[in-house]
Motif scaffolding. Structure first.
Motif, PDB file in Angstrom:
ATOM      1  N   SER A  91      -7.424  -9.756   4.774  1.00 51.85           N
ATOM      2  CA  SER A  91      -7.732 -11.033   4.133  1.00 51.85           C
ATOM      3  C   SER A  91      -7.657 -12.132   5.176  1.00 51.85           C
ATOM      4  O   SER A  91      -6.718 -12.190   5.968  1.00 51.85           O
ATOM      5  CB  SER A  91      -6.737 -11.310   3.004  1.00 51.85           C
ATOM      6  N   LEU A 110      -3.648  -9.496  -1.535  1.00 52.31           N
ATOM      7  CA  LEU A 110      -4.493  -8.516  -0.857  1.00 52.31           C
ATOM      8  C   LEU A 110      -5.162  -7.604  -1.870  1.00 52.31           C
ATOM      9  O   LEU A 110      -4.583  -7.276  -2.903  1.00 52.31           O
ATOM     10  CB  LEU A 110      -3.660  -7.686   0.118  1.00 52.31           C
ATOM     11  N   VAL A 119     -11.865  -9.738   3.418  1.00 57.96           N
ATOM     12  CA  VAL A 119     -12.061 -10.741   2.372  1.00 57.96           C
ATOM     13  C   VAL A 119     -11.778 -12.086   3.022  1.00 57.96           C
ATOM     14  O   VAL A 119     -10.709 -12.298   3.594  1.00 57.96           O
ATOM     15  CB  VAL A 119     -11.097 -10.514   1.189  1.00 57.96           C
TER      16      VAL A 119
END
Length: 130
Positions: A91, A110, A119
């Protein structure tokens, strides 16, 4: 005369005992937060990396057993923060503004997946209030 000297010395000692040392002001800030999974479980031993996007200075931390981390003494400026943990997608939060003498909170959730998957979250910079 001796009594006056002793009184003056005693008074000076009392005054000095109550004087607090003054520390210089820091030109740094910090980022702190908690890393959790999608169900709200805490993620321990996640690698947290903060990169100052103006200077490319990199700082790292690892989350505790309680999923918390702190990146202290960061130069003020914009940062990209990445969190990696085994069994989760990486992330990344971009445009995280660190201000002088401000602790910025950045909590991350997460997603389950491979570390190679990313992400990205872009922060809308709100004004910092002290």
């Amino acid at each position: 005369m001796k009594a006056q000297r002793y009184f003056a010395a005693a008074l000076l000692a009392v005054v000095l005992a109550f004087v607090m040392p003054v520390s210089g002001q820091s030109d740094r800030g910090s980022i702190t937060g908690t890393v959790k999974d999608q169900s709200g479980g805490l993620v321990a031993n996640a690698k947290v990396t903060a990169t100052n996007t103006d200077t490319n200075e990199v700082r790292e931390a690892t989350t505790s057993d309680e999923g918390s981390y702190t990146l202290p003494e960061l130069k003020a400026g914009p940062y990209k923060v990445s969190i990696e943990a085994q069994g989760f997608k990486t992330s990344t939060a971009e445009n995280i503004q660190v201000a002088v003498q401000v602790v910025r909170t950045l909590d991350i959730n997460l997603e389950i997946g491979a570390v190679g998957e990313v992400v990205t979250v872009v922060s809308e910079s709100a004004p910092v209030i002290q």
